[in-house]
Design a protein around this motif. Structure first.
Motif, short mmCIF file in Angstrom:
data_model
loop_
_atom_site.label_atom_id
_atom_site.label_comp_id
_atom_site.label_asym_id
_atom_site.label_seq_id
_atom_site.Cartn_x
_atom_site.Cartn_y
_atom_site.Cartn_z
N VAL A 1 6.90 0.16 8.35
CA VAL A 1 6.34 1.33 8.33
C VAL A 1 4.88 1.01 8.63
O VAL A 1 4.04 0.37 8.25
N LEU A 2 4.31 1.87 9.73
CA LEU A 2 3.14 1.74 10.34
C LEU A 2 2.26 3.00 9.88
O LEU A 2 2.71 4.24 10.15
N LEU A 3 1.15 2.75 9.40
CA LEU A 3 0.37 4.07 9.31
C LEU A 3 -0.99 4.30 9.94
O LEU A 3 -1.52 3.18 10.23
N ASP B 1 4.18 1.76 2.12
CA ASP B 1 5.51 0.83 1.93
C ASP B 1 5.76 1.44 0.78
O ASP B 1 7.03 1.45 0.40
N ILE B 2 5.01 1.66 -0.46
CA ILE B 2 5.47 2.03 -1.61
C ILE B 2 6.24 3.34 -1.85
O ILE B 2 7.33 3.28 -2.46
N SER B 3 5.63 4.48 -0.95
CA SER B 3 6.47 5.69 -0.96
C SER B 3 7.69 5.69 -0.61
O SER B 3 8.88 6.19 -0.96
N PHE B 4 8.01 4.70 0.73
CA PHE B 4 9.10 4.62 1.25
C PHE B 4 10.14 3.91 0.43
O PHE B 4 11.28 3.98 0.43
N VAL B 5 9.71 2.61 -0.28
CA VAL B 5 10.49 1.90 -1.17
C VAL B 5 10.81 2.67 -2.42
O VAL B 5 12.31 2.85 -2.50
N ILE B 6 10.28 4.02 -2.87
CA ILE B 6 10.75 4.38 -4.07
C ILE B 6 11.58 5.30 -3.77
O ILE B 6 12.75 5.73 -4.33
N THR C 1 2.49 -4.77 7.81
CA THR C 1 2.23 -5.30 6.59
C THR C 1 3.50 -6.16 6.15
O THR C 1 3.46 -7.38 5.73
N GLY C 2 4.59 -5.68 6.58
CA GLY C 2 5.93 -6.46 6.46
C GLY C 2 7.22 -5.56 6.76
O GLY C 2 7.07 -4.46 7.02
N TYR C 3 8.21 -6.13 6.51
CA TYR C 3 9.56 -5.63 6.62
C TYR C 3 10.27 -5.17 5.49
O TYR C 3 10.14 -6.07 4.78
N LEU C 4 10.86 -3.91 5.62
CA LEU C 4 11.63 -3.53 4.37
C LEU C 4 13.18 -3.53 4.61
O LEU C 4 13.33 -2.68 5.41
N THR C 5 13.76 -4.26 3.89
CA THR C 5 15.40 -4.29 4.11
C THR C 5 15.90 -3.92 2.87
O THR C 5 15.85 -4.25 1.75
N TYR D 1 0.81 -1.03 -0.23
CA TYR D 1 -0.02 -0.04 0.07
C TYR D 1 0.79 1.19 -0.04
O TYR D 1 2.19 1.17 -0.18
N ILE D 2 0.37 2.43 0.16
CA ILE D 2 0.76 3.70 0.00
C ILE D 2 2.05 3.87 0.62
O ILE D 2 3.20 4.54 0.11
#
Length: 311
Positions: free
Chosen positions: A238-240, A96-101, A299-303, A93-94
């Motif tokens: 990332v927690l929203l 996580d997506i914004s953080f990834v980019i 949702t998940g962890y971003l490494t 979702y938004i």
């Protein structure tokens, strides 16, 4: 397609025509993707909407039904598409997506590898981030999911920016043709540590990798593998938390005898002649902001990790 034509198509600064995909907006949590047809009809709780009345209107228009109800016709931006797409798999979702980019350092002209494609939520945002001269190569081991993803990218006008391949990245790795010329890699796999060595070979010097995993045990094993050829390894969650803002009529209490207003309580006062006087009620309208009762948690962890430069 020429860059100028592509920029115009992605800007959505145009009028709606037959064959366009529009997001029909009823409210923030009720939206639907609709393909515009000459004789098409949309029916919902607000009445009947004829597609022919939409043609020629700019995106963002407010249109009315036969009953006087209305909806808004919005462009299929990645943010809105994420909210209406068909869920073939769990999606990002938004937040996580914004953080990834941002942390993958993606900008126009980048070449990005992704595995797996899934429902294409992240892929759509990646495509816009690399436009107009970059490209996203995304892979899924499931042929049917890959085929449906291609159809979705065609609907949203991203075919020239996204190539969908069918490949088991965990077992086979990325194709050798990408070796050494990819800016960023994103992995959404059950066993990402199996694909990390291949991802490292694909990246340019100083390229960045991101792995999305729902379980911390996956993160731990991935980080062990990343240590072999990556540096600057970091993991985020990332927690929203969203808030609901609305007007409400609140009750206040005011003395009938002209005393000062007392909110949210009720009092009895004794008058000079010994009788009881009860304060009367009055209402006032105010704007309240409170946390939504339903919120997405983990949702998940971003490494993230950066390819170590070889002297």
């Amino acid at each position: 397609m020429l860059p100028t034509e592509l920029e115009k198509k992605l800007s959505f600064n145009r009028f709606i025509s037959v064959g366009d995909l529009v997001i029909v907006y009823e409210r923030h949590d009720v939206m639907k993707a609709v393909k515009v047809c000459e004789n098409g009809i949309l029916q919902n709780r607000f009445g009947v909407f004829k597609h022919e009345s939409w043609i020629g209107k700019p995106f963002g228009s407010k249109v009315f039904s036969n009953k006087g109800g209305f909806v808004y016709l919005l462009a299929p931006t990645p943010e809105l598409w994420t909210l209406v797409l068909s869920h073939r798999t769990q999606i990002l979702y938004i937040a996580d997506i914004s953080f990834v980019i941002m942390y993958l350092e993606i900008f126009p002209g980048c070449i990005v590898l992704e595995s797996g494609t899934g429902s294409g939520s992240l892929t759509t945002s990646l495509a816009r981030a690399v436009a107009p001269t970059g490209h996203v190569y995304t892979f899924d081991f499931h042929e049917q999911r890959a085929s449906l993803a291609r159809e979705d990218f065609a609907k949203t006008g991203l075919t020239s920016l996204v190539t969908v391949g069918v490949r088991d990245i965990q077992g086979e790795g990325f194709p050798d043709e990408f070796t050494g010329w990819v800016d960023s890699v994103f992995l959404d796999l059950p066993q990402p540590w199996l694909a990390i060595p291949s991802a490292g070979r694909m990246l340019k010097e100083d390229g960045v990798l991101c792995s999305f995993s729902p379980c911390i045990e996956q993160v731990q094993r991935s980080c062990e593998t990343l240590k072999t050829c990556f540096t600057d390894i970091r993991t985020f969650e990332v927690l929203l938390r969203s808030f609901e803002v609305r007007e409400e009529r609140l009750q206040s209490w005011q003395n009938y005898t002209g005393g000062a207003s007392q909110k949210f309580r009720k009092k009895r006062q004794r008058s000079s002649d010994g009788s009881n006087v009860v304060e009367g009620s009055a209402t006032c309208t105010t704007v309240l902001a409170k946390p939504c009762s339903e919120g997405r948690g983990h949702t998940g962890y971003l490494t993230f990790a950066r390819l170590r430069c070889v002297p």
